[in-house]
Scaffold this active site. Structure first.
Site, PDB file in Angstrom:
ATOM      1  N   HIS A 203       0.801  -1.233   0.000  1.00 21.08           N
ATOM      2  CA  HIS A 203       0.000   0.000   0.000  1.00 21.08           C
ATOM      3  C   HIS A 203       0.828   1.275   0.000  1.00 21.08           C
ATOM      4  O   HIS A 203       0.274   2.357  -0.175  1.00 21.08           O
ATOM      5  CB  HIS A 203      -0.937   0.041   1.211  1.00 21.08           C
ATOM      6  CG  HIS A 203      -0.213   0.347   2.502  1.00 21.08           C
ATOM      7  ND1 HIS A 203       0.504  -0.589   3.191  1.00 21.08           N
ATOM      8  CD2 HIS A 203      -0.082   1.493   3.207  1.00 21.08           C
ATOM      9  CE1 HIS A 203       1.036  -0.051   4.256  1.00 21.08           C
ATOM     10  NE2 HIS A 203       0.710   1.218   4.302  1.00 21.08           N
TER      11      HIS A 203
HETATM   12  C1  UD1 Z   1      -1.725   6.061   5.330  1.00 21.89           C
HETATM   13  C2  UD1 Z   1      -0.385   6.626   5.773  1.00 21.89           C
HETATM   14  C3  UD1 Z   1       0.677   5.546   5.646  1.00 21.89           C
HETATM   15  C4  UD1 Z   1       0.284   4.305   6.394  1.00 21.89           C
HETATM   16  C5  UD1 Z   1      -1.102   3.844   5.963  1.00 21.89           C
HETATM   17  C6  UD1 Z   1      -1.561   2.706   6.837  1.00 21.89           C
HETATM   18  C7  UD1 Z   1      -0.089   9.036   5.304  1.00 21.89           C
HETATM   19  C8  UD1 Z   1       0.638  10.007   4.469  1.00 21.89           C
HETATM   20  N1  UD1 Z   1       0.018   7.743   4.919  1.00 21.89           N
HETATM   21  O1  UD1 Z   1      -1.594   5.719   3.959  1.00 21.89           O
HETATM   22  O2  UD1 Z   1       1.883   6.035   6.186  1.00 21.89           O
HETATM   23  O3  UD1 Z   1       1.213   3.302   6.108  1.00 21.89           O
HETATM   24  O4  UD1 Z   1      -2.037   4.927   6.114  1.00 21.89           O
HETATM   25  O5  UD1 Z   1      -2.488   1.893   6.222  1.00 21.89           O
HETATM   26  O6  UD1 Z   1      -0.731   9.400   6.264  1.00 21.89           O
HETATM   27  N2  UD1 Z   1      -9.171   4.746   1.699  1.00 21.89           N
HETATM   28  C9  UD1 Z   1     -10.409   4.168   1.643  1.00 21.89           C
HETATM   29  N3  UD1 Z   1     -10.919   3.686   2.819  1.00 21.89           N
HETATM   30  C10 UD1 Z   1     -10.260   3.743   4.001  1.00 21.89           C
HETATM   31  C11 UD1 Z   1      -8.981   4.326   4.023  1.00 21.89           C
HETATM   32  C12 UD1 Z   1      -8.452   4.820   2.853  1.00 21.89           C
HETATM   33  O7  UD1 Z   1     -11.057   4.108   0.607  1.00 21.89           O
HETATM   34  O8  UD1 Z   1     -10.787   3.316   5.036  1.00 21.89           O
HETATM   35  C13 UD1 Z   1      -8.623   5.346   0.463  1.00 21.89           C
HETATM   36  C14 UD1 Z   1      -8.570   6.867   0.609  1.00 21.89           C
HETATM   37  O9  UD1 Z   1      -9.765   7.462   0.257  1.00 21.89           O
HETATM   38  C15 UD1 Z   1      -7.457   7.225  -0.319  1.00 21.89           C
HETATM   39  C16 UD1 Z   1      -6.518   6.006  -0.227  1.00 21.89           C
HETATM   40  O10 UD1 Z   1      -7.278   4.944   0.297  1.00 21.89           O
HETATM   41  O11 UD1 Z   1      -7.899   7.333  -1.638  1.00 21.89           O
HETATM   42  C17 UD1 Z   1      -5.317   6.290   0.639  1.00 21.89           C
HETATM   43  O12 UD1 Z   1      -5.689   6.654   1.975  1.00 21.89           O
HETATM   44  P1  UD1 Z   1      -4.755   7.639   2.851  1.00 21.89           P
HETATM   45  O13 UD1 Z   1      -5.262   7.674   4.234  1.00 21.89           O
HETATM   46  O14 UD1 Z   1      -4.584   8.919   2.133  1.00 21.89           O
HETATM   47  O15 UD1 Z   1      -3.325   6.981   2.797  1.00 21.89           O
HETATM   48  P2  UD1 Z   1      -2.866   5.485   3.047  1.00 21.89           P
HETATM   49  O16 UD1 Z   1      -2.332   4.957   1.764  1.00 21.89           O
HETATM   50  O17 UD1 Z   1      -3.918   4.726   3.729  1.00 21.89           O
HETATM   51  N1  UDP Z   2      -3.215  -5.064   9.268  1.00 21.75           N
HETATM   52  C1  UDP Z   2      -4.473  -5.568   9.540  1.00 21.75           C
HETATM   53  N2  UDP Z   2      -5.245  -5.987   8.476  1.00 21.75           N
HETATM   54  C2  UDP Z   2      -4.809  -5.948   7.180  1.00 21.75           C
HETATM   55  C3  UDP Z   2      -3.505  -5.426   6.937  1.00 21.75           C
HETATM   56  C4  UDP Z   2      -2.738  -4.980   7.995  1.00 21.75           C
HETATM   57  O1  UDP Z   2      -4.891  -5.640  10.692  1.00 21.75           O
HETATM   58  O2  UDP Z   2      -5.564  -6.335   6.283  1.00 21.75           O
HETATM   59  C5  UDP Z   2      -2.403  -4.587  10.399  1.00 21.75           C
HETATM   60  C6  UDP Z   2      -1.032  -5.180  10.469  1.00 21.75           C
HETATM   61  O3  UDP Z   2      -1.060  -6.436  11.110  1.00 21.75           O
HETATM   62  C7  UDP Z   2      -0.283  -4.121  11.261  1.00 21.75           C
HETATM   63  C8  UDP Z   2      -0.911  -2.839  10.786  1.00 21.75           C
HETATM   64  O4  UDP Z   2      -2.181  -3.207  10.232  1.00 21.75           O
HETATM   65  O5  UDP Z   2      -0.526  -4.260  12.643  1.00 21.75           O
HETATM   66  C9  UDP Z   2      -0.021  -2.253   9.742  1.00 21.75           C
HETATM   67  O6  UDP Z   2      -0.671  -1.258   9.071  1.00 21.75           O
HETATM   68  P1  UDP Z   2      -0.309  -0.848   7.585  1.00 21.75           P
HETATM   69  O7  UDP Z   2       0.451  -1.899   6.902  1.00 21.75           O
HETATM   70  O8  UDP Z   2      -1.589  -0.404   6.980  1.00 21.75           O
HETATM   71  O9  UDP Z   2       0.562   0.472   7.818  1.00 21.75           O
HETATM   72  P2  UDP Z   2       2.108   0.747   8.104  1.00 21.75           P
HETATM   73  O10 UDP Z   2       2.550  -0.099   9.236  1.00 21.75           O
HETATM   74  O11 UDP Z   2       2.840   0.494   6.831  1.00 21.75           O
HETATM   75  O12 UDP Z   2       2.109   2.204   8.404  1.00 21.75           O
END
Ligand code: UD1
Ligand code: UDP
Length: 356
Positions: A203
């Site tokens: 992601h």
């Molecule tokens: C964010 C964090 C990243 C972290 C990740 C954990 C920042 C800059 N990035 O990235 O460091 O690793 O969370 O998972 O803060 N979306 C949905 N539904 C949701 C959540 C997100 O549809 O419940 C979509 C959003 O609308 C957007 C995309 O996913 O289009 C990305 O979401 P965003 O929160 O901007 O960044 P992440 O990639 O989730």
């Molecule tokens: N995780 C989860 N369900 C999923 C994918 C990840 O519960 O489908 C958990 C994972 O075990 C870890 C946390 O989410 O505890 C990590 O989050 P993510 O990879 O989204 O973000 P990052 O750590 O890269 O910021």
């Protein structure tokens, strides 16, 4: 003492669950929980509150999507209002997301002290949004809770030893969570999982937002699925959108994002972890599994040094070869790299002390 905790993204729910639990058990702190709304799907947010017993947020914002600047700016304005209303003695933030930076900045501008859990981590890649967020958050925090020795060293190198702040190595709250919830492991519903499989997650913006990197990784995962073992991939909504946008086809076992208990089951039963996540790299280690990390840098360098994690970037061939080399291998946590499950209590003890 009143602490206002700011969370918004999936990994922050998991981290906050164990600290929040320690806050309750210790007493003396009133915790107010603010959810920015950054993650909002039921399987990216609610499920963690339900499974991990996190209290319902006292303040629920609804800020997600848009550009980084827009999202962070809107959070800054709304968090400021919440801080003015609730007047906490301290703000507590986690990790390196836009919610982290917005929370820390809103507090610092109101002269409310900030405690940062996961301080000091660095990838030294300023093109990552997470690197910008964590460096700035560290600069405006006065309690810096570092998970690792390397994180402490990074802050020393940046001159934190000369600042009127407290830098502490407390261990990693994600290890606390893994230890606490391991026994709750449950197979994802509708599963039917093969006996041997590889767990993948994908992601990070540096991969998903770069068409070439994303295409290489998709090709590599398809090949590993074909040649080594079935690849199970709980697909992050960001990646789902971008893969479909680019017209790519992931020929692996795709599932919806799962809850933490299901994730723990997958970690416990897989043969290998292939990921670009920060948290999942460590969780592979906590569950004795080798990890191949599809990034150019990692903040968790001790795992690479320990031979538990291989960094391969987004190169198709390197990913495929590393997967073949590592699948089925077991990994041992010999050196207690992450504190052994005491991080949350150490953090809470420091918070209590700082409030006296
Ligand atoms: C964010 C964090 C990243 C972290 C990740 C954990 C920042 C800059 N990035 O990235 O460091 O690793 O969370 O998972 O803060 N979306 C949905 N539904 C949701 C959540 C997100 O549809 O419940 C979509 C959003 O609308 C957007 C995309 O996913 O289009 C990305 O979401 P965003 O929160 O901007 O960044 P992440 O990639 O989730
Ligand atoms: N995780 C989860 N369900 C999923 C994918 C990840 O519960 O489908 C958990 C994972 O075990 C870890 C946390 O989410 O505890 C990590 O989050 P993510 O990879 O989204 O973000 P990052 O750590 O890269 O910021």
């Amino acid at each position: 003492m009143r602490i206002l905790t700011i969370i918004g993204a999936r990994p922050q729910f998991i981290k906050a669950s164990v600290v929040s639990r320690a806050i309750k058990q210790t007493g003396g702190i009133e915790e107010i929980m603010l959810h920015t709304g950054q993650h909002f799907d039921a399987n990216m947010s609610d499920i963690f509150f339900n499974q991990l017993g996190i209290p319902k947020p006292d303040i629920q914002l609804d800020i997600h999507g848009g550009s980084h600047g827009e999202m962070t700016g809107r959070m800054l304005a709304e968090i400021e209002q919440a801080l003015l209303e609730h007047k906490p003695d301290r703000v507590l933030v986690y990790g390196d997301t836009n919610s982290t930076l917005a929370g820390a900045l809103a507090a610092a501008k109101l002269h409310i002290p900030v405690a940062h859990v996961e301080a000091g981590l660095r990838s030294f890649n300023m093109r990552m949004p997470e690197e910008v967020n964590r460096i700035l958050t560290d600069q405006i925090s006065d309690l810096l809770f570092c998970p690792t020795t390397t994180a402490v060293k990074n802050l020393e190198t940046e001159g934190f030893g000369h600042k009127p702040v407290k830098v502490m190595q407390v261990g990693d709250v994600m290890q606390d969570a893994a230890l606490l919830f391991a026994e709750k492991a449950v197979a994802p519903a509708g599963g039917d999982f093969p006996e041997k499989f590889i767990l993948a997650t994908l992601h990070r913006a540096e991969n998903t937002d770069n068409p070439e990197r994303l295409a290489n990784i998709v090709r590599a995962l398809n090949q590993v699925h074909q040649d080594e073992a079935p690849v199970v991939l709980p697909l992050h909504p960001r990646t789902r959108k971008l893969i479909s946008h680019q017209g790519l086809k992931l020929n692996v076992k795709l599932i919806e994002p799962v809850g933490y208990f299901e994730m723990v089951w997958l970690l416990d039963h897989c043969q290998l972890v292939l990921t670009d996540s920060g948290g999942v790299q460590k969780e592979a280690f906590f569950f004795g599994k080798p990890c191949v990390t599809m990034r150019d840098q990692t903040e968790w360098v001790e795992l690479v040094d320990a031979g538990a994690n291989e960094l391969v970037g987004a190169d198709q061939q390197k990913i495929v070869e590393a997967a073949a080399r590592n699948v089925g291998r077991s990994v041992e946590d010999a050196d207690q790299l992450y504190g052994g499950g005491e991080a949350s209590q150490r953090i809470v003890d420091e918070l209590v002390m700082a409030g006296r």
